[in-house]
Design a protein around this motif. Sequence first.
Motif, PDB file in Angstrom:
ATOM      1  N   ASP A 137       0.693  -0.848   0.418  1.00 25.68           N
ATOM      2  CA  ASP A 137       0.113  -0.059  -0.155  1.00 25.68           C
ATOM      3  C   ASP A 137       0.968   1.535  -0.063  1.00 25.68           C
ATOM      4  O   ASP A 137       0.682   1.916  -0.687  1.00 25.68           O
ATOM      5  N   ALA A 138       1.871   1.229   0.977  1.00 26.27           N
ATOM      6  CA  ALA A 138       2.180   2.833   0.945  1.00 26.27           C
ATOM      7  C   ALA A 138       3.514   2.113  -0.574  1.00 26.27           C
ATOM      8  O   ALA A 138       3.734   3.476  -0.927  1.00 26.27           O
ATOM      9  N   VAL A 139       4.110   1.404  -1.295  1.00 31.06           N
ATOM     10  CA  VAL A 139       5.054   1.647  -2.458  1.00 31.06           C
ATOM     11  C   VAL A 139       3.741   2.625  -3.324  1.00 31.06           C
ATOM     12  O   VAL A 139       4.641   2.882  -4.415  1.00 31.06           O
ATOM     13  N   LEU A 140       2.612   1.799  -3.400  1.00 33.21           N
ATOM     14  CA  LEU A 140       1.227   2.229  -4.574  1.00 33.21           C
ATOM     15  C   LEU A 140       1.339   3.727  -4.071  1.00 33.21           C
ATOM     16  O   LEU A 140       0.936   4.559  -5.421  1.00 33.21           O
ATOM     17  N   SER A 141       1.638   4.484  -2.474  1.00 30.67           N
ATOM     18  CA  SER A 141       1.046   5.813  -2.795  1.00 30.67           C
ATOM     19  C   SER A 141       2.458   6.654  -2.540  1.00 30.67           C
ATOM     20  O   SER A 141       2.081   7.772  -3.384  1.00 30.67           O
ATOM     21  N   TRP A 142       3.287   5.974  -3.034  1.00 27.68           N
ATOM     22  CA  TRP A 142       4.578   7.073  -3.067  1.00 27.68           C
ATOM     23  C   TRP A 142       4.599   7.586  -4.855  1.00 27.68           C
ATOM     24  O   TRP A 142       5.016   8.459  -4.765  1.00 27.68           O
ATOM     25  N   THR A 143       3.833   6.911  -5.681  1.00 27.92           N
ATOM     26  CA  THR A 143       4.294   7.274  -7.092  1.00 27.92           C
ATOM     27  C   THR A 143       2.142   7.271  -8.175  1.00 27.92           C
ATOM     28  O   THR A 143       2.299   7.276  -8.011  1.00 27.92           O
ATOM     29  N   GLU A 145      -0.385   9.739  -8.190  1.00 29.19           N
ATOM     30  CA  GLU A 145      -0.836  10.821  -8.773  1.00 29.19           C
ATOM     31  C   GLU A 145      -2.334  11.192  -9.321  1.00 29.19           C
ATOM     32  O   GLU A 145      -2.249  10.304 -10.669  1.00 29.19           O
ATOM     33  N   GLY A 146      -2.980  11.168  -8.942  1.00 25.09           N
ATOM     34  CA  GLY A 146      -4.642  11.184  -9.401  1.00 25.09           C
ATOM     35  C   GLY A 146      -5.165   9.894  -9.332  1.00 25.09           C
ATOM     36  O   GLY A 146      -4.697   9.195  -7.784  1.00 25.09           O
ATOM     37  N   ASP A 147      -5.185   9.173 -10.132  1.00 26.93           N
ATOM     38  CA  ASP A 147      -5.914   8.451 -10.027  1.00 26.93           C
ATOM     39  C   ASP A 147      -5.100   7.201 -11.093  1.00 26.93           C
ATOM     40  O   ASP A 147      -5.313   5.980 -11.247  1.00 26.93           O
ATOM     41  N   THR A 148      -3.600   7.598 -11.371  1.00 31.35           N
ATOM     42  CA  THR A 148      -3.201   6.604 -11.775  1.00 31.35           C
ATOM     43  C   THR A 148      -1.555   6.612 -10.664  1.00 31.35           C
ATOM     44  O   THR A 148      -1.059   7.777 -10.249  1.00 31.35           O
ATOM     45  N   VAL A 149      -1.387   4.826 -10.921  1.00 31.66           N
ATOM     46  CA  VAL A 149       0.354   4.930 -10.193  1.00 31.66           C
ATOM     47  C   VAL A 149       0.403   4.408 -10.986  1.00 31.66           C
ATOM     48  O   VAL A 149       0.636   3.500 -11.765  1.00 31.66           O
ATOM     49  N   LEU A 199      -4.976  -3.873  -7.111  1.00 25.43           N
ATOM     50  CA  LEU A 199      -5.754  -3.090  -6.336  1.00 25.43           C
ATOM     51  C   LEU A 199      -7.452  -3.806  -7.682  1.00 25.43           C
ATOM     52  O   LEU A 199      -8.061  -3.089  -7.320  1.00 25.43           O
ATOM     53  N   GLU A 200      -7.054  -5.143  -8.687  1.00 26.94           N
ATOM     54  CA  GLU A 200      -8.357  -6.135  -8.819  1.00 26.94           C
ATOM     55  C   GLU A 200      -8.574  -6.272  -6.981  1.00 26.94           C
ATOM     56  O   GLU A 200      -9.885  -6.182  -7.696  1.00 26.94           O
ATOM     57  N   VAL A 201      -8.174  -7.117  -6.116  1.00 29.91           N
ATOM     58  CA  VAL A 201      -8.966  -7.150  -4.733  1.00 29.91           C
ATOM     59  C   VAL A 201      -8.842  -6.411  -4.349  1.00 29.91           C
ATOM     60  O   VAL A 201     -10.223  -6.362  -3.387  1.00 29.91           O
ATOM     61  N   HIS A 202      -8.680  -5.113  -4.474  1.00 33.24           N
ATOM     62  CA  HIS A 202      -8.735  -3.571  -3.582  1.00 33.24           C
ATOM     63  C   HIS A 202      -8.827  -2.440  -3.902  1.00 33.24           C
ATOM     64  O   HIS A 202      -8.404  -1.281  -3.862  1.00 33.24           O
ATOM     65  N   PRO A 203      -9.843  -2.735  -5.206  1.00 32.00           N
ATOM     66  CA  PRO A 203     -10.205  -1.716  -5.996  1.00 32.00           C
ATOM     67  C   PRO A 203     -10.816  -0.511  -5.342  1.00 32.00           C
ATOM     68  O   PRO A 203     -11.301  -0.548  -4.697  1.00 32.00           O
ATOM     69  N   ASP A 204     -10.126   0.264  -5.682  1.00 28.58           N
ATOM     70  CA  ASP A 204     -10.308   2.086  -4.905  1.00 28.58           C
ATOM     71  C   ASP A 204     -10.188   3.226  -6.016  1.00 28.58           C
ATOM     72  O   ASP A 204      -9.646   4.868  -5.460  1.00 28.58           O
TER      73      ASP A 204
END
Length: 243
Positions: A137-143, A145-149, A199-204
């Motif tokens: 989750d932290a790794v995803l948050s680092w990059t 921008e808006g709705d794009t990882v 994000l498939e298992v926990h879509p946001d």
Amino acid sequence: MKFAVIGGTGLIGSRVVKKLNAAGHEAVPHSQSTGVDVITGEGLAEAVADADVLVNLTNSPTFDDASPAFFQTSMDNVLAAAQKGGVGHVVILSIVGADRVPGLDYYRAKVLQEDILKAGPIPYSIVRATQFMEFMDAVLSWTTEGDTVRLPTTPLQLIAAQDVSDTVAEVAAGAPLNGTLEVAGPDVLPLDELGRITLEVHPDGRTVVTDDTAGMFAAVQGDALIARGDARIAPTHYSDWLS
């Protein structure tokens, strides 16, 4: 046996303490919240008093160029207290492939920590683990921008924190390795694919775009963070952990 677990209230440390105590040992957790500071040395002598084994799971508060100083000071203080207290075995947790990623300050700092322990006066064990599933989750948050990882295709071999903790506890309860044991998860997957699976298992609402220049793992060359040789392979798959 009596264990002093410095950093014993954190993600790995709390599980190590629980595992050792369940096995009939006496494992005591220590951290800043219990009055132990590895930088100032406060409380260290009391923490290691009568301990057979010291497990040092403290971590730098930053991943930048300040991290080498943290590990230099903390290891100097920990080893001095352990030697004075008659500790017979010191265990640390490090990172698989840390020595193969010189472009990251934090990884160089972990190699420094290993080298200080190896050169020290006390029998030791180093457990090197791959990246934790709990940190995705932290790794995803680092990059994000808006709705794009944006994520690179860096191959990772994610491991569950419980599997890491079980290995650390086992090594701590055994004879000093005076060497290194690597432990890794069972699957090797590109980071961008891991992001999509997450994000498939926990879509946001976010979607993953492949970008080999994005984030800290862009500095990793090839399969540098993948376990090699006789590494121990842990049982937990990321798909099972997610669900």
